[in-house]
Design an enzyme around this catalytic site. Structure first.
Site, PDB file in Angstrom:
ATOM      1  N   ASN A  17       7.434   6.001   1.475  1.00 26.60           N
ATOM      2  CA  ASN A  17       6.971   5.945   0.094  1.00 26.60           C
ATOM      3  C   ASN A  17       7.491   4.674  -0.581  1.00 26.60           C
ATOM      4  OD1 ASN A  17       5.823   6.729  -2.305  1.00 26.60           O
ATOM      5  ND2 ASN A  17       6.828   8.747  -2.370  1.00 26.60           N
ATOM      6  N   SER A  20      11.400   3.881  -0.697  1.00 25.95           N
ATOM      7  CA  SER A  20      12.060   4.632   0.393  1.00 25.95           C
ATOM      8  C   SER A  20      13.096   3.776   1.117  1.00 25.95           C
ATOM      9  CB  SER A  20      11.015   5.136   1.404  1.00 25.95           C
ATOM     10  OG  SER A  20      10.286   4.033   1.933  1.00 25.95           O
ATOM     11  N   LYS A  22      12.444   0.555   2.591  1.00 29.28           N
ATOM     12  CA  LYS A  22      11.887  -0.201   3.728  1.00 29.28           C
ATOM     13  C   LYS A  22      12.454  -1.621   3.788  1.00 29.28           C
ATOM     14  CE  LYS A  22       7.682   0.505   2.418  1.00 29.28           C
ATOM     15  NZ  LYS A  22       8.146   1.383   1.313  1.00 29.28           N
ATOM     16  N   THR A  23      12.501  -2.291   2.628  1.00 25.86           N
ATOM     17  CA  THR A  23      12.974  -3.688   2.636  1.00 25.86           C
ATOM     18  C   THR A  23      14.420  -3.748   3.129  1.00 25.86           C
ATOM     19  OG1 THR A  23      11.479  -4.146   0.789  1.00 25.86           O
ATOM     20  CG2 THR A  23      13.218  -5.762   1.204  1.00 25.86           C
ATOM     21  N   TYR A  58      -2.344  -1.794 -11.078  1.00 28.39           N
ATOM     22  CA  TYR A  58      -1.626  -0.747 -11.830  1.00 28.39           C
ATOM     23  C   TYR A  58      -2.059  -0.713 -13.303  1.00 28.39           C
ATOM     24  CZ  TYR A  58       1.706   0.624  -8.172  1.00 28.39           C
ATOM     25  OH  TYR A  58       2.287   1.128  -7.041  1.00 28.39           O
ATOM     26  N   GLU A  92       6.274  -4.088   8.110  1.00 29.16           N
ATOM     27  CA  GLU A  92       6.470  -3.205   6.953  1.00 29.16           C
ATOM     28  C   GLU A  92       5.101  -2.645   6.561  1.00 29.16           C
ATOM     29  OE1 GLU A  92       8.117  -5.133   3.533  1.00 29.16           O
ATOM     30  OE2 GLU A  92       8.490  -3.241   2.487  1.00 29.16           O
TER      31      GLU A  92
HETATM   32  C1  8LK Z   1      -0.760  -1.010   3.288  1.00 29.88           C
HETATM   33  C2  8LK Z   1      -0.482  -0.852   1.836  1.00 29.88           C
HETATM   34  C3  8LK Z   1       0.714  -1.197   1.216  1.00 29.88           C
HETATM   35  C4  8LK Z   1       0.532  -0.890  -0.148  1.00 29.88           C
HETATM   36  C5  8LK Z   1       1.376  -1.016  -1.257  1.00 29.88           C
HETATM   37  N1  8LK Z   1       0.891  -0.620  -2.465  1.00 29.88           N
HETATM   38  C6  8LK Z   1       1.760  -0.781  -3.644  1.00 29.88           C
HETATM   39  C7  8LK Z   1       2.897   0.202  -3.652  1.00 29.88           C
HETATM   40  C8  8LK Z   1       4.051  -0.569  -4.247  1.00 29.88           C
HETATM   41  O1  8LK Z   1       4.006  -0.482  -5.664  1.00 29.88           O
HETATM   42  C9  8LK Z   1       3.771  -2.016  -3.876  1.00 29.88           C
HETATM   43  C10 8LK Z   1       4.577  -2.556  -2.718  1.00 29.88           C
HETATM   44  O2  8LK Z   1       4.594  -1.661  -1.651  1.00 29.88           O
HETATM   45  O3  8LK Z   1       2.362  -2.080  -3.557  1.00 29.88           O
HETATM   46  C11 8LK Z   1      -0.398  -0.099  -2.617  1.00 29.88           C
HETATM   47  O4  8LK Z   1      -0.777   0.254  -3.740  1.00 29.88           O
HETATM   48  N2  8LK Z   1      -1.229   0.009  -1.545  1.00 29.88           N
HETATM   49  C12 8LK Z   1      -0.775  -0.377  -0.318  1.00 29.88           C
HETATM   50  N3  8LK Z   1      -1.364  -0.354   0.894  1.00 29.88           N
END
Ligand code: 8LK
Length: 225
Positions: A17, A20, A22-23, A58, A92
């Site tokens: 999530n 979570s 990851k970085t 967003y 990632e």
């Molecule tokens: C593959 C994938 C990654 C990813 C990240 N994100 C968003 C969630 C976090 O706020 C940000 C970085 O992960 O981007 C998204 O909306 N859709 C995504 N799809």
């Protein structure tokens, strides 16, 4: 005819999530120079010829969820097909989390119109049918939505400032359906390790070391024989 098949490295996806860890997890693997480490291309999503699609997604999801997920898919595909001479590729997230988590969420909350959703599904199916996406192991950084949300607040990325807890809770459920309940594809147990990513930095090292055994397996075998 006998084009030499490009040798696919042992490919690992780190999934989890938002918030979570990851970085932080990936930083732990920077010291291994046998690993081609590919972090999420957030900076590309923040600046596509000056446009911050990540922020727009967003702020105005009805209008920008589609171009954002479209661009995410393209940038992730580029990483999937990126060749490396290293024996291990550690990524990632992946096209799979785009497809089975984020795009599903945006369809269910109405920010993707079904027409947009089906366009993306057509792309995913075409890519799946025409390009081999190597996946040898998934490391699932499993958190509770509460812990993930706390970390997002602490990290305080501008673009995520308006993300409600509900969104994180729903994304958690989608990750669980995908990876634990095998809703979309049943990763054979050998294909996945689940880490307790609720652990804070002081206590998570034992989980990192446990994942090393799986992530570094290909080079450990070589070194032992
Ligand atoms: C593959 C994938 C990654 C990813 C990240 N994100 C968003 C969630 C976090 O706020 C940000 C970085 O992960 O981007 C998204 O909306 N859709 C995504 N799809």
């Amino acid at each position: 005819l006998f084009s030499s098949q490009p040798k696919h490295p042992f490919t690992v996806f780190v999934e989890g999530n938002i918030g979570s860890g990851k970085t932080t997890f990936l930083k732990h693997f920077e010291k291994f120079n046998d690993i081609c480490l590919l972090t999420e291309p957030v900076e590309r999503w923040r600046n596509l010829n000056g446009v911050n699609l990540f922020d727009l997604m967003y702020k105005n999801p009805e209008r920008f969820a589609m171009p954002f997920q479209n661009y995410v898919t393209l940038t992730m595909l580029k990483l999937h097909i990126q060749e490396t001479s290293k024996p291990i590729k550690l990524m990632e997230r992946s096209m799979f989390s785009a497809r089975y988590c984020f795009v599903e969420k945006m369809l269910s909350n109405g920010t993707l119109h079904e027409g947009m959703y089906h366009v993306l599904q057509e792309w995913y199916n075409f890519i799946h049918d025409h390009h081999h996406v190597q996946c040898d192991l998934i490391v699932y950084l499993r958190t509770s939505p509460e812990v993930a949300y706390e970390r997002i607040k602490k990290r305080a990325r501008d673009e995520e400032s308006c993300v409600p807890f509900e969104y994180i809770k729903d994304l958690h459920e989608l990750h669980e359906n995908w990876l634990i309940h095998g809703q979309f594809f049943r990763p054979a147990q050998k294909l996945m390790i689940v880490l307790d990513a609720n652990l804070d930095l002081e206590n998570i090292n034992s989980e990192y070391r446990r994942s090393e055994l799986s992530v570094l397996k290909p080079i450990m075998i070589e070194n032992t024989n």
